[in-house]
Design an enzyme around this catalytic site. Structure first.
Site, short mmCIF file in Angstrom:
data_model
loop_
_atom_site.label_atom_id
_atom_site.label_comp_id
_atom_site.label_asym_id
_atom_site.label_seq_id
_atom_site.Cartn_x
_atom_site.Cartn_y
_atom_site.Cartn_z
N ASN A 124 0.77 -0.88 0.15
CA ASN A 124 0.24 0.06 0.19
C ASN A 124 1.14 1.20 -0.36
OD1 ASN A 124 -1.95 -1.17 -0.04
ND2 ASN A 124 -3.01 -1.10 2.19
N ARG B 132 -10.87 -5.25 -14.27
CA ARG B 132 -9.78 -5.94 -13.18
C ARG B 132 -10.47 -7.00 -13.13
NH1 ARG B 132 -6.50 -2.49 -11.16
NH2 ARG B 132 -6.89 -1.09 -10.26
N ARG C 88 -5.33 1.14 -13.27
CA ARG C 88 -3.67 1.70 -13.19
C ARG C 88 -3.40 -0.18 -12.01
NH1 ARG C 88 -4.08 5.90 -8.18
NH2 ARG C 88 -3.96 7.05 -10.57
N HIS D 165 -15.46 2.01 -14.90
CA HIS D 165 -15.51 1.19 -13.72
C HIS D 165 -16.86 0.53 -13.67
CE1 HIS D 165 -14.90 1.61 -9.08
NE2 HIS D 165 -13.72 0.44 -9.61
N TYR E 245 -12.11 -10.35 -1.52
CA TYR E 245 -13.20 -9.35 -0.63
C TYR E 245 -14.60 -9.38 -1.12
CZ TYR E 245 -8.60 -6.41 -3.30
OH TYR E 245 -7.74 -5.91 -4.41
N ARG F 102 -14.13 2.18 4.76
CA ARG F 102 -13.25 1.23 4.88
C ARG F 102 -11.79 2.09 5.15
NH1 ARG F 102 -11.52 -1.81 0.46
NH2 ARG F 102 -10.17 0.20 -0.04
N HIS G 155 -15.58 -4.08 0.49
CA HIS G 155 -15.42 -3.89 -1.24
C HIS G 155 -16.54 -3.48 -1.17
CE1 HIS G 155 -14.35 -4.10 -5.34
NE2 HIS G 155 -13.22 -2.67 -5.33
#
Length: 699
Positions: free
Chosen positions: A55, A384, A414, A444, A477, A573, A601
């Site tokens: 992270n 993704r 990304r 997205h 997730y 979160r 998530h």
């Protein structure tokens, strides 16, 4: 500023907003707390330590790099908290130094001693036996030496290009070589193909004895510089700006432009230098000068310069007793006895709660569509997914079978750009229609649509989700999936796909809320409706969960709702720029963050609506980029039983959690909830694991 009397304070005043970067660092502190929690299995604690390192790498590559660029371009742009980039960077530097110091204390004082008690040891060079040293020598000759390229520094040998986050060594030398040259310093780069941690064979070591690649090279470094005296060997690592810069309006082919830009990611502007704390000052100054970095950009660490590499130990150690108990995601009872998902969905929608329930019905939905002769077309967004995705394989099968396949692939996800370019090329090779979304906006939304010919005519079936089409992260997730044949929802999805692949005005949707057009206004309207209900004495209640909350207008609307008496619970979160618990402004707002085994998530928004609650699931956080620079979708949960289930499983359990929840304070800090003796095992994820899989969170 004194916030004890804020009744007349303007709701856009900077004092009512937190800094995004510091809030993100606060989240990493909560993750680090799991690495220090003795209730968490030991190798899982090591994993959380590694997650913090990953992270922080991204934090420097993106957030810190962005601040440096703002300063370089003379930007006076501020966040809602009013801080200038220079001030934010100074504060972030101090906070990251403290956080990384805590990381290494956790490693050296807690984890390494506890791992050693479990016979998982990292052997220092000074402690090697003669047999181990001989094994290391042979390993170096066979596996390491052939791929090393030592670089002396002189006019004919400039400082080599150092890759982003690569492991490097500064070697100090004395003497002259065969050509009479002297070079006081040389650079050795560790190729990425080499493992950073090596397990020793059991005939010369314990069952789980490890050595670092840096120790292997250090013990044999004189082999690289024959005839010279090695006086020092110091590991270092450089973090670089990793943002990709492609002007979408100035390129003819986004895929080709991004593919050409990807190699530059490894050699962007330097933003951080990490060195071992044993590195002498003169070498540190040499490296800082070469990379044009300041002392505030320097991190001298008591251990390996890349803690994330310790993640390899989790698999190499083969100690399942030191991990969370394995679990098998449950298959929903509704699909039992149904060979066709389409037949099931004609009767009722199917809601899945991952990872407690399996992601396989989503994969099966696409597979059945690919194999069904009555299916005419499949349309899907891909943000993704895995490199060898079963969903992409099914889309390829569908295209090969002659079905119309449309894939909206987000090339700019990304750090997944290379993977997405590869899957786009695979799909294009079999004749699928591949588009890359809308210029200037990331796609997205999580949508898959199946067009099927039936006796009654064309029928649409759809999947809407809060998470990616990624079978691996679906086990890590928490997310929601809705499979449906609702004609309004599926027609909305088809309209969106038509808009994504073509041109024209934004479609007028029946049920979905869509960014960048109706989502922000729709959320604001519902917050304001609760505000008006509270002012009319009819209550007012909002519960929302998301990854991040940053958008200033939404925050102001929540403050106004709180002042009107609306009770607001926010389960955020990560980053939260709202300040809860301020008298006269946000005293009716609670903010909590849950950090546990699975990454939270899901995005879920609940508005009480005068006793007729609206519940929405979404792909979007409440951030400016999600509302205005992305294509996002929020979908209603309308069936009463599913709505109650979503409220119970994603909201109510979390509000009651007193094991894994952290309450945000009005100063931006977090306090972990502590259970009473009678409720010591209560945790939202534990309850859901037990409900669906009969697996305890901890053993």
């Amino acid at each position: 500023m004194d916030l004890t009397d804020t009744t007349e304070l303007a709701l856009d005043h900077p004092s009512l907003y937190f800094n995004r970067e510091l809030s993100l660092l606060q989240f990493n502190r909560r993750v680090l707390a799991l690495a220090q929690d003795p209730k968490v299995p030991l190798l899982e604690r090591l994993k959380f330590l590694c997650i913090v390192s990953n992270n922080l790498d991204e934090f420097f590559e993106v957030r810190v790099a962005g601040l440096i660029q703002q300063i370089a371009f003379g930007s006076t742009q501020t966040g809602p908290d009013g801080a200038l980039p220079e001030a934010v960077l100074e504060t972030v530097s101090a906070e990251t130094h403290r956080l990384i110091g805590e990381q290494y204390r956790c490693l050296n004082e807690c984890l390494l001693p506890e791992l050693a008690r479990e016979s998982i040891c990292f052997l220092r060079r000074a402690d090697w036996t003669a047999a181990q040293r001989e094994w290391v020598r042979l390993y170096f000759e066979r596996e390491v030496l052939p791929v090393l390229t030592p670089m002396s520094l002189d006019p004919a040998h400039p400082f080599p290009k150092v890759q982003n986050k690569g492991l490097n060594f500064a070697v100090t030398l004395e003497g002259r070589d065969a050509y009479g040259r002297s070079s006081p310093i040389a650079i050795v780069q560790a190729p990425r193909v080499l493992p950073r941690i090596v397990k020793l064979p059991t005939h010369i070591a314990g069952p789980n004895d490890f050595i670092f690649l840096s120790s292997i090279i250090h013990d044999n470094v004189d082999r690289l510089f024959h005839g010279l005296k090695v006086t020092g060997f110091h590991q270092f690592r450089v973090t670089r700006n990793s943002e990709l810069f492609v002007d979408e309006e100035e390129v003819d082919n986004l895929l080709s432009a991004l593919a050409g830009e990807l190699p530059r990611r490894h050699f962007g502007e330097e933003v951080r230098l990490e060195v071992a704390d044993t590195c002498p000052p003169e070498v540190v100054e040499f490296l800082l000068k070469h990379f044009k970095l300041e002392h505030s950009d320097l991190f001298q660490v008591p251990g390996p310069v890349n803690l994330a590499r310790l993640m390899a130990v989790i698999d190499l150690a083969n100690r399942p007793d030191l991990l969370f108990p394995p679990f098998t995601p449950a298959q929903p009872k509704a699909i039992s006895g149904h060979t066709s998902l389409f037949a099931l969905l004609r009767r009722r929608p199917l809601l899945l709660h991952h990872p407690y329930q399996s992601f396989s019905p989503v994969v099966e939905f696409i597979r059945q569509a690919a194999q069904d002769p009555d299916v005419l077309a499949i349309k899907q967004t891909l943000y993704r997914t895995t490199p060898n995705s079963p969903i992409v394989d099914a889309l390829i099968d569908a295209a090969v079978a002659g079905k119309q396949v449309t894939a909206v692939v987000e090339l700019k996800a990304r750090f997944d750009e290379a993977n997405n370019i590869a899957l786009a090329e695979r799909l294009e090779a079999v004749g699928a229609q591949v588009v890359y979304g809308i210029v200037g906006h990331k796609t997205h939304a999580k949508m898959a649509l199946v067009v099927r010919r039936e006796k009654t005519g064309i029928r649409l079936y759809g999947h809407l989700g809060t998470g990616n089409y990624h079978p691996r992260t679906a086990r890590q997730y928490t997310d929601l999936s809705l499979l449906t044949a609702d004609p309004d929802l599926t027609q909305d999805m088809n309209d969106l796909f038509m808009h994504l692949t073509g041109v024209g005005r934004a479609p007028r949707l029946r049920k979905l809320l869509q960014a960048p057009f109706s989502l922000h206004a729709g959320i604001l309207a519902r917050i304001r409706r609760e505000t008006e209900l509270a002012r009319a004495g009819k209550g007012g209640r909002i519960i929302a969960r998301m990854n991040s909350l940053l958008e200033p207008e939404i925050i102001r609307a929540l403050y106004e709702a709180s002042r009107a008496g609306v009770r607001i619970d926010l389960i955020v979160r990560g980053v939260c720029c709202l300040r809860p618990g301020i008298s006269g402004v946000s005293d009716n707002i609670r903010v909590l963050s849950v950090v546990d085994r699975f990454l939270e998530h899901s995005r879920v928004y609940c508005f009480e609506n005068g006793g007729e609650p609206e519940v929405w699931a979404a792909s979007a956080d409440w951030m400016s980029r999600n509302f205005f620079r992305r294509l996002e979708v929020a979908f209603p949960i309308e069936a009463s039983d599913l709505r109650k289930r979503v409220m119970r499983e994603t909201l109510e359990l979390y509000l009651a959690d007193n094991c894994s929840a952290w309450d945000m304070q009005s100063d931006g800090s977090y306090v972990k909830r502590r259970p009473g003796a009678e409720e010591a095992c209560r945790a939202a994820q534990a309850i859901l694991l037990a409900k669906y899989t009969e697996t305890p969170l901890y053993e």
